[in-house]
Scaffold this motif. Sequence first.
Motif, PDB file in Angstrom:
ATOM      1  N   LYS A 146       0.846  -1.208   0.000  1.00 24.93           N
ATOM      2  CA  LYS A 146       0.000   0.000   0.000  1.00 24.93           C
ATOM      3  C   LYS A 146       0.874   1.248   0.000  1.00 24.93           C
ATOM      4  O   LYS A 146       0.598   2.216  -0.716  1.00 24.93           O
ATOM      5  CB  LYS A 146      -0.926   0.028   1.222  1.00 24.93           C
ATOM      6  CG  LYS A 146      -1.953  -1.055   1.248  1.00 24.93           C
ATOM      7  CD  LYS A 146      -3.031  -0.821   0.241  1.00 24.93           C
ATOM      8  CE  LYS A 146      -4.069  -1.920   0.359  1.00 24.93           C
ATOM      9  NZ  LYS A 146      -4.839  -2.064  -0.843  1.00 24.93           N
ATOM     10  N   GLY A 192       1.172   4.193  -2.953  1.00 25.33           N
ATOM     11  CA  GLY A 192       1.070   5.633  -2.709  1.00 25.33           C
ATOM     12  C   GLY A 192       2.265   6.379  -3.276  1.00 25.33           C
ATOM     13  O   GLY A 192       2.115   7.437  -3.909  1.00 25.33           O
ATOM     14  N   THR A 252      -4.036  10.993   1.742  1.00 24.16           N
ATOM     15  CA  THR A 252      -5.131  10.606   2.636  1.00 24.16           C
ATOM     16  C   THR A 252      -5.690   9.235   2.288  1.00 24.16           C
ATOM     17  O   THR A 252      -6.035   8.471   3.181  1.00 24.16           O
ATOM     18  CB  THR A 252      -6.267  11.645   2.633  1.00 24.16           C
ATOM     19  OG1 THR A 252      -6.706  11.870   1.296  1.00 24.16           O
ATOM     20  CG2 THR A 252      -5.846  12.941   3.275  1.00 24.16           C
ATOM     21  N   SER A 253      -5.762   8.900   0.984  1.00 26.30           N
ATOM     22  CA  SER A 253      -6.287   7.580   0.641  1.00 26.30           C
ATOM     23  C   SER A 253      -5.315   6.485   1.064  1.00 26.30           C
ATOM     24  O   SER A 253      -5.738   5.454   1.594  1.00 26.30           O
ATOM     25  CB  SER A 253      -6.608   7.473  -0.849  1.00 26.30           C
ATOM     26  OG  SER A 253      -5.427   7.495  -1.621  1.00 26.30           O
ATOM     27  N   THR A 254      -4.025   6.718   0.883  1.00 28.95           N
ATOM     28  CA  THR A 254      -3.028   5.734   1.320  1.00 28.95           C
ATOM     29  C   THR A 254      -3.061   5.606   2.838  1.00 28.95           C
ATOM     30  O   THR A 254      -3.061   4.495   3.385  1.00 28.95           O
ATOM     31  CB  THR A 254      -1.617   6.141   0.854  1.00 28.95           C
ATOM     32  OG1 THR A 254      -1.620   6.238  -0.576  1.00 28.95           O
ATOM     33  CG2 THR A 254      -0.577   5.129   1.289  1.00 28.95           C
ATOM     34  N   LYS A 275       1.980   6.589  -7.036  1.00 27.13           N
ATOM     35  CA  LYS A 275       1.014   7.615  -7.447  1.00 27.13           C
ATOM     36  C   LYS A 275       1.630   9.007  -7.346  1.00 27.13           C
ATOM     37  O   LYS A 275       1.402   9.857  -8.214  1.00 27.13           O
ATOM     38  CB  LYS A 275      -0.250   7.526  -6.598  1.00 27.13           C
ATOM     39  CG  LYS A 275      -1.095   6.312  -6.894  1.00 27.13           C
ATOM     40  CD  LYS A 275      -2.289   6.237  -5.957  1.00 27.13           C
ATOM     41  CE  LYS A 275      -3.089   4.962  -6.159  1.00 27.13           C
ATOM     42  NZ  LYS A 275      -4.187   4.848  -5.184  1.00 27.13           N
ATOM     43  N   LYS A 289      -6.909   1.636   8.233  1.00 25.30           N
ATOM     44  CA  LYS A 289      -7.957   0.627   8.303  1.00 25.30           C
ATOM     45  C   LYS A 289      -7.352  -0.753   8.572  1.00 25.30           C
ATOM     46  O   LYS A 289      -7.844  -1.500   9.419  1.00 25.30           O
ATOM     47  CB  LYS A 289      -8.770   0.622   7.006  1.00 25.30           C
ATOM     48  CG  LYS A 289      -9.997  -0.263   7.063  1.00 25.30           C
ATOM     49  CD  LYS A 289     -10.945  -0.005   5.908  1.00 25.30           C
ATOM     50  CE  LYS A 289     -10.375  -0.527   4.630  1.00 25.30           C
ATOM     51  NZ  LYS A 289     -11.323  -0.504   3.496  1.00 25.30           N
ATOM     52  N   ASN A 320      -4.986  14.072  -1.744  1.00 20.45           N
ATOM     53  CA  ASN A 320      -5.876  12.912  -1.950  1.00 20.45           C
ATOM     54  C   ASN A 320      -5.098  11.602  -1.935  1.00 20.45           C
ATOM     55  O   ASN A 320      -5.555  10.610  -1.361  1.00 20.45           O
ATOM     56  CB  ASN A 320      -6.667  13.056  -3.248  1.00 20.45           C
ATOM     57  CG  ASN A 320      -7.742  14.110  -3.156  1.00 20.45           C
ATOM     58  OD1 ASN A 320      -8.188  14.474  -2.075  1.00 20.45           O
ATOM     59  ND2 ASN A 320      -8.147  14.624  -4.297  1.00 20.45           N
ATOM     60  N   ILE A 321      -3.942  11.595  -2.580  1.00 21.24           N
ATOM     61  CA  ILE A 321      -3.109  10.389  -2.581  1.00 21.24           C
ATOM     62  C   ILE A 321      -2.680  10.059  -1.155  1.00 21.24           C
ATOM     63  O   ILE A 321      -2.784   8.914  -0.712  1.00 21.24           O
ATOM     64  CB  ILE A 321      -1.879  10.572  -3.490  1.00 21.24           C
ATOM     65  CG1 ILE A 321      -2.305  10.645  -4.961  1.00 21.24           C
ATOM     66  CG2 ILE A 321      -0.864   9.447  -3.276  1.00 21.24           C
ATOM     67  CD1 ILE A 321      -1.199  11.101  -5.902  1.00 21.24           C
ATOM     68  N   ASP A 375      -7.805  17.758   7.922  1.00 27.06           N
ATOM     69  CA  ASP A 375      -8.475  17.641   6.635  1.00 27.06           C
ATOM     70  C   ASP A 375      -9.328  18.877   6.356  1.00 27.06           C
ATOM     71  O   ASP A 375      -9.253  19.463   5.279  1.00 27.06           O
ATOM     72  CB  ASP A 375      -9.332  16.374   6.624  1.00 27.06           C
ATOM     73  CG  ASP A 375      -9.972  16.110   5.281  1.00 27.06           C
ATOM     74  OD1 ASP A 375      -9.324  16.363   4.247  1.00 27.06           O
ATOM     75  OD2 ASP A 375     -11.126  15.632   5.254  1.00 27.06           O
ATOM     76  N   ALA A 401      -5.547   6.263   4.819  1.00 23.15           N
ATOM     77  CA  ALA A 401      -6.796   5.634   5.239  1.00 23.15           C
ATOM     78  C   ALA A 401      -6.734   4.116   5.083  1.00 23.15           C
ATOM     79  O   ALA A 401      -7.188   3.373   5.963  1.00 23.15           O
ATOM     80  CB  ALA A 401      -7.967   6.195   4.431  1.00 23.15           C
ATOM     81  N   GLU A 402      -6.148   3.651   3.981  1.00 19.22           N
ATOM     82  CA  GLU A 402      -6.030   2.206   3.772  1.00 19.22           C
ATOM     83  C   GLU A 402      -5.126   1.567   4.823  1.00 19.22           C
ATOM     84  O   GLU A 402      -5.434   0.515   5.372  1.00 19.22           O
ATOM     85  CB  GLU A 402      -5.482   1.917   2.371  1.00 19.22           C
ATOM     86  CG  GLU A 402      -6.474   2.224   1.264  1.00 19.22           C
ATOM     87  CD  GLU A 402      -5.889   1.989  -0.119  1.00 19.22           C
ATOM     88  OE1 GLU A 402      -4.974   1.163  -0.251  1.00 19.22           O
ATOM     89  OE2 GLU A 402      -6.364   2.639  -1.051  1.00 19.22           O
TER      90      GLU A 402
END
Length: 185
Positions: free
Chosen positions: A25, A29, A91-93, A32, A99, A88-89, A160, A95-96
Amino acid sequence: MALTPEQIAAAHKANLETLFGLTNKAFEGVEKIVELNMAATRAALSEAASHSQALLNAKDIQELVTLQTSLFQPLAEKTAAYNRHLYNIATSTSAEVSKALESKASEFQQSFNNLVDSTAKNAPAGSETAVAMMKSAVSAANNAFESVQKAVKQASDLVDANLKAVAATATTTAAPAASSSKAKA
């Protein structure tokens, strides 16, 4: 109840799988971000070449000043867009990864609680006070962990919201600034 070598090996295998999954993951990131930077660099070089050519073809000083001032508005918008993509990159990385870590932490908490309960059931007579203290300590640790998770989530949400507000302000402020620089020219 003691842990068997098979249980330890299974837990070790699961932890390694989680580690490799999280590493993948993180690399996704990074990939990206590299792709975003390459695209931004390509676009900047192309725009710089076009802008330089337009400046060389300017017929008078007024056209030259107009071309220079027209550079600012798109630059501010592109910078804001780049920062949004980068955010966005990230925060999405994040978040994954969060989680996956929360899931593993929850699994670990549950198995540790099961181990404590099993140990308490098999504890020798007269150790009730020690077992109660151990259960109390585990409960306090679980509560502290949950509090930290909530605090981190709140801080993340606040960051955020602040970043979104800054990006919106930067975009809306860039337009009047570019217009006023055109008017001065």
